[in-house]
Design an enzyme around this catalytic site. Structure first.
Site, mmCIF file in Angstrom:
data_model
loop_
_atom_site.group_PDB
_atom_site.id
_atom_site.type_symbol
_atom_site.label_atom_id
_atom_site.label_comp_id
_atom_site.label_asym_id
_atom_site.label_seq_id
_atom_site.Cartn_x
_atom_site.Cartn_y
_atom_site.Cartn_z
ATOM 1 N N GLU A 116 0.883 -1.236 -0.121
ATOM 2 C CA GLU A 116 -0.047 -0.080 0.081
ATOM 3 C C GLU A 116 1.035 1.340 0.000
ATOM 4 O O GLU A 116 1.926 0.932 0.596
ATOM 5 C CB GLU A 116 -0.729 0.090 1.406
ATOM 6 C CG GLU A 116 -1.852 -0.993 1.583
ATOM 7 C CD GLU A 116 -2.133 -0.839 3.078
ATOM 8 O OE1 GLU A 116 -1.600 -0.274 3.949
ATOM 9 O OE2 GLU A 116 -3.249 -1.807 3.339
ATOM 10 N N LYS A 118 2.329 4.436 1.461
ATOM 11 C CA LYS A 118 2.368 5.164 2.855
ATOM 12 C C LYS A 118 2.164 6.690 2.889
ATOM 13 O O LYS A 118 2.846 7.474 2.194
ATOM 14 C CB LYS A 118 3.944 5.164 3.161
ATOM 15 C CG LYS A 118 4.261 5.609 4.807
ATOM 16 C CD LYS A 118 5.551 5.297 5.070
ATOM 17 C CE LYS A 118 5.615 5.511 6.706
ATOM 18 N NZ LYS A 118 5.048 6.772 7.145
ATOM 19 N N ASP A 120 0.950 10.229 4.327
ATOM 20 C CA ASP A 120 1.581 11.336 5.169
ATOM 21 C C ASP A 120 0.596 12.080 5.780
ATOM 22 O O ASP A 120 0.179 12.933 5.315
ATOM 23 C CB ASP A 120 2.503 12.116 4.142
ATOM 24 C CG ASP A 120 3.718 12.727 4.892
ATOM 25 O OD1 ASP A 120 3.796 12.252 6.291
ATOM 26 O OD2 ASP A 120 4.697 13.618 4.247
ATOM 27 N N TYR A 228 -5.863 0.925 7.216
ATOM 28 C CA TYR A 228 -4.741 0.174 6.791
ATOM 29 C C TYR A 228 -4.639 -0.964 7.908
ATOM 30 O O TYR A 228 -3.501 -1.674 7.652
ATOM 31 C CB TYR A 228 -3.519 0.710 6.542
ATOM 32 C CG TYR A 228 -2.954 1.712 7.342
ATOM 33 C CD1 TYR A 228 -2.608 1.225 8.862
ATOM 34 C CD2 TYR A 228 -2.920 3.025 7.153
ATOM 35 C CE1 TYR A 228 -2.125 2.105 9.814
ATOM 36 C CE2 TYR A 228 -2.486 3.720 8.196
ATOM 37 C CZ TYR A 228 -2.152 3.381 9.258
ATOM 38 O OH TYR A 228 -1.446 4.475 10.245
ATOM 39 N N LYS A 317 10.903 3.998 1.854
ATOM 40 C CA LYS A 317 10.671 5.399 1.811
ATOM 41 C C LYS A 317 11.094 5.963 0.183
ATOM 42 O O LYS A 317 12.039 5.406 -0.126
ATOM 43 C CB LYS A 317 11.304 6.241 2.808
ATOM 44 C CG LYS A 317 10.765 6.131 4.056
ATOM 45 C CD LYS A 317 9.884 7.236 4.439
ATOM 46 C CE LYS A 317 9.422 7.175 5.929
ATOM 47 N NZ LYS A 317 9.864 8.408 6.649
ATOM 48 N N CYS A 411 33.793 24.020 26.635
ATOM 49 C CA CYS A 411 32.472 23.809 26.366
ATOM 50 C C CYS A 411 32.097 25.218 26.021
ATOM 51 O O CYS A 411 32.240 26.148 26.936
ATOM 52 C CB CYS A 411 31.704 23.047 27.630
ATOM 53 S SG CYS A 411 29.946 23.433 27.381
ATOM 54 N N CYS A 414 29.694 25.956 29.582
ATOM 55 C CA CYS A 414 30.341 26.118 30.989
ATOM 56 C C CYS A 414 31.943 26.529 30.777
ATOM 57 O O CYS A 414 32.229 26.173 31.896
ATOM 58 C CB CYS A 414 29.640 24.960 31.670
ATOM 59 S SG CYS A 414 30.749 23.389 31.086
ATOM 60 N N CYS A 429 31.741 17.486 26.630
ATOM 61 C CA CYS A 429 32.028 18.560 27.656
ATOM 62 C C CYS A 429 32.093 17.788 28.965
ATOM 63 O O CYS A 429 31.431 16.944 29.284
ATOM 64 C CB CYS A 429 30.811 19.554 27.873
ATOM 65 S SG CYS A 429 30.703 20.271 29.434
ATOM 66 N N CYS A 435 27.239 21.664 33.972
ATOM 67 C CA CYS A 435 27.248 22.241 32.614
ATOM 68 C C CYS A 435 25.595 22.654 32.555
ATOM 69 O O CYS A 435 24.708 21.706 32.461
ATOM 70 C CB CYS A 435 27.531 21.542 31.592
ATOM 71 S SG CYS A 435 27.150 22.241 30.001
HETATM 72 S S1 IVH Z 1 0.791 -0.003 8.973
HETATM 73 C C1 IVH Z 1 2.354 -1.978 12.519
HETATM 74 N N1 IVH Z 1 0.266 1.201 6.459
HETATM 75 O O1 IVH Z 1 3.263 5.271 8.880
HETATM 76 C C2 IVH Z 1 2.189 -0.866 11.307
HETATM 77 N N2 IVH Z 1 1.198 2.599 8.337
HETATM 78 O O2 IVH Z 1 6.142 5.078 9.963
HETATM 79 C C3 IVH Z 1 1.454 0.151 11.606
HETATM 80 N N3 IVH Z 1 1.280 4.937 7.712
HETATM 81 O O3 IVH Z 1 2.449 5.134 12.148
HETATM 82 C C4 IVH Z 1 1.262 1.155 10.335
HETATM 83 N N4 IVH Z 1 0.646 4.662 5.714
HETATM 84 O O4 IVH Z 1 1.063 6.471 10.630
HETATM 85 C C5 IVH Z 1 0.857 1.381 7.740
HETATM 86 N N5 IVH Z 1 -0.420 1.856 4.453
HETATM 87 C C6 IVH Z 1 0.161 2.162 5.551
HETATM 88 C C7 IVH Z 1 0.693 3.560 6.322
HETATM 89 C C8 IVH Z 1 0.894 3.759 7.508
HETATM 90 C C9 IVH Z 1 1.071 5.784 6.410
HETATM 91 C C10 IVH Z 1 1.864 5.530 8.844
HETATM 92 C C11 IVH Z 1 1.202 5.235 10.140
HETATM 93 C C12 IVH Z 1 2.510 4.601 10.916
HETATM 94 C C13 IVH Z 1 3.688 5.387 10.115
HETATM 95 C C14 IVH Z 1 4.944 4.417 10.597
#
Ligand code: IVH
Length: 670
Positions: A116, A118, A120, A228, A317, A411, A414, A429, A435
């Protein structure tokens, strides 16, 4: 006065109709009625609820417009923790992930993953009881989140009531709340027109909108949710795969990712990444990568998780984004453990969705390697939520008369000497808690969310308190009274009262959190949790020597040394004593499965296991309260011998230690 039956029936009918049309419009994208028809039904329901307030229910679509503003969000403890994900950035790292999965499961089979995008945005857990949305919580620290139910109810793609067959008694549905790109643009046009600050990116806009205490504001923000995952389930058998789970919740009316697909093996994962990457700009929402999850829940269960992230999922990513800018200055920051970190102050530049004006230069070696100087034009990179960094200097743009940067020998805060241990890149330091910078950082850490979680005690306030001489160490916090606090700049009586109350609240904690808050070097959340569940009491931990510490998961000789040294220091002992005297307390820790027959036994695993890897077996045995050791001695209670077991088996036989086979092990683990 009782409500006439026919009116109650009509209200129910209207709720169902409106919920259905809402779903058709926002989730299925197939509206069946005109807007004006929808409005007419909506008005009719609003009128009934105004006349007969007892008919107002939690799943009423009229609740989508927001309700009374809150003073603050209350907290919700997640029954199952909300995990985060580990990241990979390229083919090799992805291959390594896939290999780890197969090693753990002890199989050469090609793995099937659910893929899927990811999203944002922000993770949310929705709790439905008998199909009705009861509450919605943010992730928070993964264990405790904030109750944002009233706000989430205003989001059109979130069903207030699940529709259809087989809806269980309890189900938690998890997903991401985000702001679609179009809505984000429109919101910013509006913000500017109203002379308000525009949002930097859709993620910030979504977070800001969801954390409004006034849900009427949230109701006017274009938020959406894609689901998800699942949390707690009661009254229904868990589906067998992620895909099936998603198909079921989609039938109930939840929005799932239209891009969800099954892929087999790493090559197919890479093709998926490529395919989504090409369409990234055209997708209606921001994404920062792709998530792969082992599809079968049974395998997910076996893989389990480490610290906060599951072994069965990974985020790939997209490559970091890069921009060019100029270094205006290099400053030194002194951290909690005295480490000096050079930080580049940059001419602000927009990269990876945010404006960046600082980038870490890590340490002297890094600066020398990259030859970074004040005045240089540099390439800055930011990947997802990772701290921005300087990739390289654009030498052709270097002005004349620049100087190589040298770390100070004193430092900057301090003036204590700066030490650098041979072979270690970090300069420190030597001032310790003398400090002020280290003191401030130690207190900030102590009060932070994952530590004692003192509400309202932010970084700025800690600095102010130390600068004003009101506190010198974490224990001093609990001696603070309203009078001197309310005289502080930007404080006032109300905030002072709140802070004292928050400190009072924070006194009730957990053993692991308390340990984490002490900020012992190199002991993060996972380590302090292991320490707490192993030693159970502070006394036992304080008396532990390095040899017994090394026996614990995640604790190596260096960490063991840091722990022992920490508890030997008299000023640390004194602070701990004062903290306990101030009333910090936690519920008694219990040994996991202390009643299991294997608890306390020492077991050695040897040879090749057929049905699981040794690591999986080890983790499961540890969870039963056993010790798993690497070598056989008279103290060993059992040796589990797999195929081709060699010298350890021989030794066990010689010493008369009981030997069992894999089938027995599996019996135990049941
Ligand atoms: S699964 C145990 N699926 O990414 C797995 N997360 O970096 C839990 N996120 O906290 C997450 N799209 O907020 C999953 N298709 C997707 C996602 C996703 C975005 C986010 C989610 C999670 C964060 C982790």
């Amino acid at each position: 006065m009782s409500t006439p039956n026919n009116i109650a029936l009509r209200a129910g009918e209207l709720r169902d109709l409106l919920n259905k049309h809402n779903h058709l419009y926002y989730v299925a994208d197939q509206p069946e009625v005109t807007d004006s028809e929808y409005d007419r039904l909506f008005k009719e329901l609003t009128q009934i609820e105004a006349d007969y307030p007892t008919l107002l229910t939690a799943d009423s679509p009229t609740q989508r417009v927001g309700g009374k503003a809150l003073d603050k969000f209350s907290q919700i403890t997640h029954v199952l923790p909300m995990l985060s994900l580990d990241n990979v950035f390229d083919r090799e790292e992805l291959e390594a992930f896939d290999q780890r999965v197969r090693d753990w499961l002890n199989t050469a089979d090609i793995q099937r993953y659910a893929a899927e995008p990811k999203l944002d945005g922000l993770a949310i857990s929705l709790r439905y009881e008998n199909g009705i949305l009861i509450h919605a919580a943010t992730r928070g620290d993964g264990e405790v989140g904030e109750d944002v139910t009233t706000n989430v109810r205003t989001i059109s793609s979130v069903p207030l009531k699940l529709q259809g067959e087989g809806i269980p008694e309890v189900i938690e549905i998890r997903g991401e709340i985000f702001m679609p790109k179009v809505g984000f643009e429109a919101l910013n046009v509006q913000q500017i027109a109203e002379d308000k600050k525009p949002f930097v990116n859709p993620r910030n806009a979504a977070a800001g909108s969801l954390r409004q205490l006034d849900s009427k504001i949230t109701a006017n923000r274009p938020l959406a949710m894609i689901c998800y995952g699942l949390g707690e389930i009661r009254g229904m058998a868990k589906p067998e795969t992620h895909l099936q789970a998603m198909q079921i919740i989609a039938k109930w009316g939840c929005q799932i990712s239209p891009e969800l697909q099954l892929v087999e093996g790493v090559e197919a994962c890479l093709a998926y990444i490529q395919q989504i990457g090409e369409r990234r700009q055209r997708l209606p929402y921001d994404i920062d990568g792709v998530v792969f999850k082992v599809d079968r829940f049974e395998l997910q269960q076996r893989l389990g998780f480490v610290s906060r992230a599951p072994r069965w999922a990974i985020a790939h990513k997209f490559p970091a984004q890069q921009e060019m800018t100029v270094i205006e200055d290099i400053e030194i920051q002194v951290g909690r453990t005295g480490a000096l970190t050079p930080v580049a102050r940059l001419k602000p530049v927009f990269v990876g969705g945010v404006t960046v004006s600082n980038a870490t230069l890590h340490n002297q070696d890094e600066i020398e390697r990259k030859d970074v100087r004040v005045g240089d034009t540099v390439i800055v990179r930011r990947a997802g939520d990772v701290i921005p960094e300087v990739v390289q200097v654009v030498l052709s743009k270097r002005p004349e008369n620049t100087h190589a940067f040298v770390m100070p020998t004193q430092c900057p805060v301090c003036q204590s000497d700066v030490e650098r241990v041979e072979g270690n890149a970090v300069a420190r330091c030597s001032g310790g808690l003398y400090c002020p910078a280290q003191r401030k950082e130690a207190i900030k850490h102590f009060a932070s969310r994952k530590a004692m979680d003192v509400d309202g005690l932010g970084d700025k306030l800690v600095e102010q308190l130390v600068d004003e001489g009101l506190i010198n160490d974490p224990a001093d916090l609990f001696q603070l009274t309203i009078e001197p606090l309310s005289n502080l700049e930007r404080m006032g009586e109300k905030s002072a009262i709140n802070l004292v109350a928050a400190l009072q609240m924070a006194k009730q904690t957990k053993f692991a959190r308390f340990l984490y808050s002490l900020g012992i070097r190199e002991t993060g959340e996972a380590t302090t949790r292991s320490l707490a569940s192993h030693f159970l009491t502070l006394d036992a931990l304080q008396q532990a020597d390095e040899a017994s510490l090394i026996e614990i998961e995640d604790v190596g000789p260096i960490v063991a040394h840091h722990i022992v040294t920490f508890f030997q220091q008299s000023h640390n002992q004194e602070v701990i004593e004062r903290l306990l005297d101030a009333g910090i307390h936690w519920p008694e820790e219990r040994k996991i499965a202390a009643d299991s027959a294997l608890s306390g036994k020492t077991i050695v695993l040897t040879g090749t296991l057929e049905q699981m890897s040794r690591s999986e077996a080890k983790e499961k045995l540890l969870a039963l309260g056993t010790k798993v050791s690497g070598s056989v001695s008279k103290k060993t209670d059992f040796v589990v011998a797999g195929r081709d077991a060699g010298s350890k088996l021989t030794k066990a036989e010689k010493l008369g230690v009981s030997v069992v086979d894999e089938a027995t092990l599996i019996e135990w683990l049941k």
